[in-house]
Design an enzyme around this catalytic site. Structure first.
Site, PDB file in Angstrom:
ATOM      1  N   ASP A   1      21.843 -53.102 108.413  1.00 18.00           N
ATOM      2  CA  ASP A   1      20.596 -52.727 108.269  1.00 18.00           C
ATOM      3  C   ASP A   1      19.879 -51.860 107.995  1.00 18.00           C
ATOM      4  OD1 ASP A   1      18.384 -52.968 110.972  1.00 18.00           O
ATOM      5  OD2 ASP A   1      19.029 -50.485 111.455  1.00 18.00           O
TER       6      ASP A   1
ATOM      7  N   GLY B   1      22.088 -50.111 106.172  1.00 18.39           N
ATOM      8  CA  GLY B   1      23.214 -50.073 105.599  1.00 18.39           C
ATOM      9  C   GLY B   1      24.235 -48.320 105.308  1.00 18.39           C
TER      10      GLY B   1
ATOM     11  N   LYS C   1      19.463 -57.068 107.315  1.00 24.61           N
ATOM     12  CA  LYS C   1      17.818 -57.477 107.696  1.00 24.61           C
ATOM     13  C   LYS C   1      17.763 -56.331 106.454  1.00 24.61           C
ATOM     14  CE  LYS C   1      18.368 -56.399 113.046  1.00 24.61           C
ATOM     15  NZ  LYS C   1      17.533 -55.468 113.769  1.00 24.61           N
TER      16      LYS C   1
ATOM     17  N   ARG D   1      26.699 -59.531 124.736  1.00 18.90           N
ATOM     18  CA  ARG D   1      27.874 -59.334 123.507  1.00 18.90           C
ATOM     19  C   ARG D   1      28.500 -60.767 123.127  1.00 18.90           C
ATOM     20  NH1 ARG D   1      28.995 -54.841 120.713  1.00 18.90           N
ATOM     21  NH2 ARG D   1      29.130 -52.908 122.173  1.00 18.90           N
TER      22      ARG D   1
HETATM   23  P1  IMP Z   1      22.594 -49.502 109.596  1.00 19.96           P
HETATM   24  O1  IMP Z   1      24.078 -48.358 109.551  1.00 19.96           O
HETATM   25  O2  IMP Z   1      22.132 -49.259 110.164  1.00 19.96           O
HETATM   26  O3  IMP Z   1      23.535 -50.428 108.895  1.00 19.96           O
HETATM   27  O4  IMP Z   1      23.930 -50.303 110.888  1.00 19.96           O
HETATM   28  C1  IMP Z   1      24.385 -51.067 110.748  1.00 19.96           C
HETATM   29  C2  IMP Z   1      24.761 -51.275 112.661  1.00 19.96           C
HETATM   30  O5  IMP Z   1      23.559 -51.304 113.240  1.00 19.96           O
HETATM   31  C3  IMP Z   1      24.887 -52.586 113.243  1.00 19.96           C
HETATM   32  O6  IMP Z   1      26.404 -52.980 113.051  1.00 19.96           O
HETATM   33  C4  IMP Z   1      24.777 -53.018 114.859  1.00 19.96           C
HETATM   34  O7  IMP Z   1      25.631 -52.150 115.421  1.00 19.96           O
HETATM   35  C5  IMP Z   1      23.443 -52.504 114.930  1.00 19.96           C
HETATM   36  N1  IMP Z   1      22.093 -52.818 114.344  1.00 19.96           N
HETATM   37  C6  IMP Z   1      21.574 -52.765 113.388  1.00 19.96           C
HETATM   38  N2  IMP Z   1      20.210 -53.894 114.345  1.00 19.96           N
HETATM   39  C7  IMP Z   1      20.959 -53.945 115.300  1.00 19.96           C
HETATM   40  C8  IMP Z   1      19.710 -55.699 116.693  1.00 19.96           C
HETATM   41  O8  IMP Z   1      19.917 -55.501 116.385  1.00 19.96           O
HETATM   42  N3  IMP Z   1      20.836 -55.388 117.625  1.00 19.96           N
HETATM   43  C9  IMP Z   1      22.523 -55.194 117.688  1.00 19.96           C
HETATM   44  N4  IMP Z   1      22.671 -53.649 117.078  1.00 19.96           N
HETATM   45  C10 IMP Z   1      21.967 -53.509 115.618  1.00 19.96           C
END
Ligand code: IMP
Ligand code: MG
Length: 178
Positions: free
Chosen positions: A104, A106, A132, A166
């Site tokens: 998301d 990152g 994303k 889940r």
């Molecule tokens: P980042 O550190 O922002 O890249 O977050 C990644 C983590 O956020 C992923 O491993 C998910 O656990 C959570 N996450 C991001 N988008 C979603 C979503 O649409 N649904 C559920 N969990 C999400």
């Protein structure tokens, strides 16, 4: 919030893509040992499926799991990454492939990558079921991507909303009901 879950990526589409990625991984690591590092809990289903599609005659596979803090019970991204459960396996000198559910912002992966790189792996690559790209805040190279999706909230196939959904066999989109 009242919401419903709409199917976004069907079970058979996921299975097809999982097989394609597993074939690429088999080619990349042929005649080598590989440690799959799943990030709990979201990647559990994806790791289980992909691990069983990697050719066991060609790749000597080990699996392990790590749990780091990320999202709470909200739809907001947390800013800080903590290790809640560390690996049991040694990383030193090994080929490592991180298996993640979603990239998301990152931030999670870039922190996990930093941590694992301090342990001197032979190679370190990243595989994610979903990406994303619109949401990215820190740059991160992802080697294997299942599906690129727009900025909507997903659940299922390991992924939760407040620990729910889940176990859905598909990836679903959370849609608010007014
Ligand atoms: P980042 O550190 O922002 O890249 O977050 C990644 C983590 O956020 C992923 O491993 C998910 O656990 C959570 N996450 C991001 N988008 C979603 C979503 O649409 N649904 C559920 N969990 C999400
Ligand atoms: Mg996660």
């Amino acid at each position: 919030m009242k919401y419903k879950v709409e199917v976004a990526i069907k079970e058979d589409e996921i299975a097809k893509r999982v097989k394609e990625i597993a074939d690429e991984i088999t080619k990349m690591y042929e005649n080598q040992s590989l440690l799959l590092v799943g990030l709990l809990r979201g990647s559990a289903m994806f790791l289980a499926d992909i691990a069983r599609k990697i050719d066991y005659n060609k790749v000597d596979l080990t699996i392990d799991f790590m749990d780091v803090s990320s999202y709470g019970n909200s739809m907001e991204s947390s800013r800080e990454v903590r290790i809640l459960k560390d690996l049991e396996e040694d990383v030193n000198g090994r080929h490592i492939l991180i298996i993640e559910d979603i990239v998301d912002t990152g931030r999670t992966l870039s922190e996990v990558k930093k941590i694992l790189l301090t342990r001197n792996p032979e190679t370190l690559r990243i595989c994610t079921l979903l990406d994303k790209p619109e949401r990215r805040e820190v740059e991160i190279d992802v080697d294997y991507i299942g599906f690129k999706i727009p900025d909507f909230f997903v659940v299922g196939y390991g992924i939760d909303y407040a620990q729910k959904h889940r176990t859905l066999p598909f990836v679903g989109k959370v849609v608010e009901i007014k």
